[in-house]
Design an enzyme around this catalytic site. Structure first.
Site, PDB file in Angstrom:
ATOM      1  N   ASP A 150       0.808  -1.214   0.000  1.00 39.37           N
ATOM      2  CA  ASP A 150       0.000   0.000   0.000  1.00 39.37           C
ATOM      3  C   ASP A 150       0.848   1.274   0.000  1.00 39.37           C
ATOM      4  O   ASP A 150       2.069   1.231   0.204  1.00 39.37           O
ATOM      5  CB  ASP A 150      -0.968   0.003   1.203  1.00 39.37           C
ATOM      6  N   ASN A 205      -7.550  -2.727  13.980  1.00 39.82           N
ATOM      7  CA  ASN A 205      -8.954  -3.069  13.702  1.00 39.82           C
ATOM      8  C   ASN A 205      -9.060  -4.303  12.806  1.00 39.82           C
ATOM      9  O   ASN A 205     -10.108  -4.584  12.248  1.00 39.82           O
ATOM     10  CB  ASN A 205      -9.670  -1.879  13.048  1.00 39.82           C
ATOM     11  N   HIS A 231      -7.300  -4.742  10.002  1.00 38.17           N
ATOM     12  CA  HIS A 231      -7.033  -4.516   8.577  1.00 38.17           C
ATOM     13  C   HIS A 231      -5.754  -5.212   8.134  1.00 38.17           C
ATOM     14  O   HIS A 231      -4.840  -5.431   8.927  1.00 38.17           O
ATOM     15  CB  HIS A 231      -7.054  -3.018   8.219  1.00 38.17           C
ATOM     16  N   GLU A 278      -9.762  -1.862   5.124  1.00 35.65           N
ATOM     17  CA  GLU A 278     -10.402  -1.579   6.409  1.00 35.65           C
ATOM     18  C   GLU A 278     -11.655  -2.430   6.589  1.00 35.65           C
ATOM     19  O   GLU A 278     -12.192  -2.971   5.607  1.00 35.65           O
ATOM     20  CB  GLU A 278     -10.793  -0.095   6.461  1.00 35.65           C
TER      21      GLU A 278
HETATM   22  C1  F6R Z   1       1.428  -1.555   6.133  1.00 36.14           C
HETATM   23  C2  F6R Z   1       0.098  -2.100   6.222  1.00 36.14           C
HETATM   24  C3  F6R Z   1      -0.695  -2.132   7.478  1.00 36.14           C
HETATM   25  C4  F6R Z   1       0.121  -2.445   8.727  1.00 36.14           C
HETATM   26  C5  F6R Z   1      -0.761  -2.442   9.970  1.00 36.14           C
HETATM   27  C6  F6R Z   1       0.029  -2.699  11.226  1.00 36.14           C
HETATM   28  O1  F6R Z   1       1.939  -1.670   4.822  1.00 36.14           O
HETATM   29  O2  F6R Z   1      -0.382  -2.515   5.230  1.00 36.14           O
HETATM   30  O3  F6R Z   1      -1.717  -3.082   7.336  1.00 36.14           O
HETATM   31  O4  F6R Z   1       0.720  -3.701   8.573  1.00 36.14           O
HETATM   32  O5  F6R Z   1      -1.401  -1.208  10.077  1.00 36.14           O
HETATM   33  O6  F6R Z   1       0.877  -1.610  11.437  1.00 36.14           O
HETATM   34  P1  F6R Z   1       1.999  -1.621  12.596  1.00 36.14           P
HETATM   35  O7  F6R Z   1       2.981  -2.663  12.162  1.00 36.14           O
HETATM   36  O8  F6R Z   1       2.600  -0.247  12.563  1.00 36.14           O
HETATM   37  O9  F6R Z   1       1.300  -1.974  13.847  1.00 36.14           O
END
Ligand code: F6R
Length: 242
Positions: free
Chosen positions: A67, A136, A138, A143
């Site tokens: 992303d 959440n 995702h 989301e």
């Molecule tokens: C990042 C991504 C997100 C993160 C998720 C967890 O490329 O796609 O799904 O993996 O938000 O983020 P952290 O690792 O910062 O807790």
């Protein structure tokens, strides 16, 4: 689904790096799906160490990131392209032209998503997809929603995601409100999925995602239906699992 409970963040990172290193060793020209965020930083540090010591060779690897924030340029230090360069690509022998991140500067969302899907079609399916887990549930920036989105899409970030990511920006108002993300269908087509999570704040969602009902309201729960998923957690993130 295989669940590996480790003690510490360092152990989680080492095991995740082992699995990625095995993939690269067995298939040097593999396609890796990569993630950003706090969770994989230690995994990337481990991979960098192994490339520097000559143990691991990324020269034939292609990477496709999950992303990118819409509106951020690759030079913006909060962009996911910048993150990947800083934490991994600048320190290993991957060819930069073989690394792909959605184009955050493409204002036309339909075009940005179609262009990224064309890249995924050209190189996919992904051999090994690394994922972090959002608070959440995702994965990528998919989301909680009423349905699973199959391909690259432009998402309005959930308030929980904006709040969680505000720590990286000087103020919450600077957090972009939209992002381009690989779709759930693409993630599910990856041959192998490796999902990592650490810290007590992920404990509830780890339990819900991998032991609760499969629902688009918890996007990661769909991984229960994938044939080759490894979940690696530290003790804190795994504390509600038996
Ligand atoms: C990042 C991504 C997100 C993160 C998720 C967890 O490329 O796609 O799904 O993996 O938000 O983020 P952290 O690792 O910062 O807790």
């Amino acid at each position: 689904m295989k669940i590996i409970k480790t003690n510490t963040y360092e152990d989680m990172s080492r095991i995740a790096a082992n699995l990625i290193a095995s993939q690269v060793t067995v298939k040097p020209n593999c396609v890796l799906g990569l993630a950003t965020g706090s969770t994989p930083i230690g995994t990337y540090e481990e991979l960098v160490k192994r490339v520097k010591s000559g143990e691991l060779d990324f020269s034939e690897v292609t990477s496709i990131n999950l992303d990118e924030y819409k509106g951020l340029s690759p030079e913006n230090d909060q962009s996911y392209r910048y993150f990947m360069n800083e934490h991994l690509f600048n320190h290993i022998n991957i060819k930069k032209e073989n690394t792909y991140v959605p184009n955050g500067l493409e204002a036309d969302a339909v075009k940005a998503c179609a262009d990224y899907d064309a890249i995924i079609k050209k190189f996919g399916p992904i051999d090994l997809q690394l994922l972090g887990l959002g608070p959440n549930g995702h994965i990528g920036f998919n989301e909680p929603a009423d349905h699973f989105v199959p391909s690259t899409n432009c998402v309005d970030l959930a308030q929980a995601t904006i709040d969680a990511n505000a720590r990286f920006f000087s103020s919450i108002d600077e957090v972009p409100k939209q992002a381009y993300t690989m779709g759930i269908g693409t993630i599910m087509q990856a041959k192998k999925v490796l999902i990592i999570a650490n810290g007590a704040k992920k404990a509830e969602i780890v339990k819900k995602a991998f032991f609760g009902p499969v629902s688009p309201q918890v996007p990661a729960s769909i991984l229960q239906l994938h044939g080759d998923v490894t979940v690696v957690v530290d003790a804190e993130a795994g504390k509600l699992l038996d």
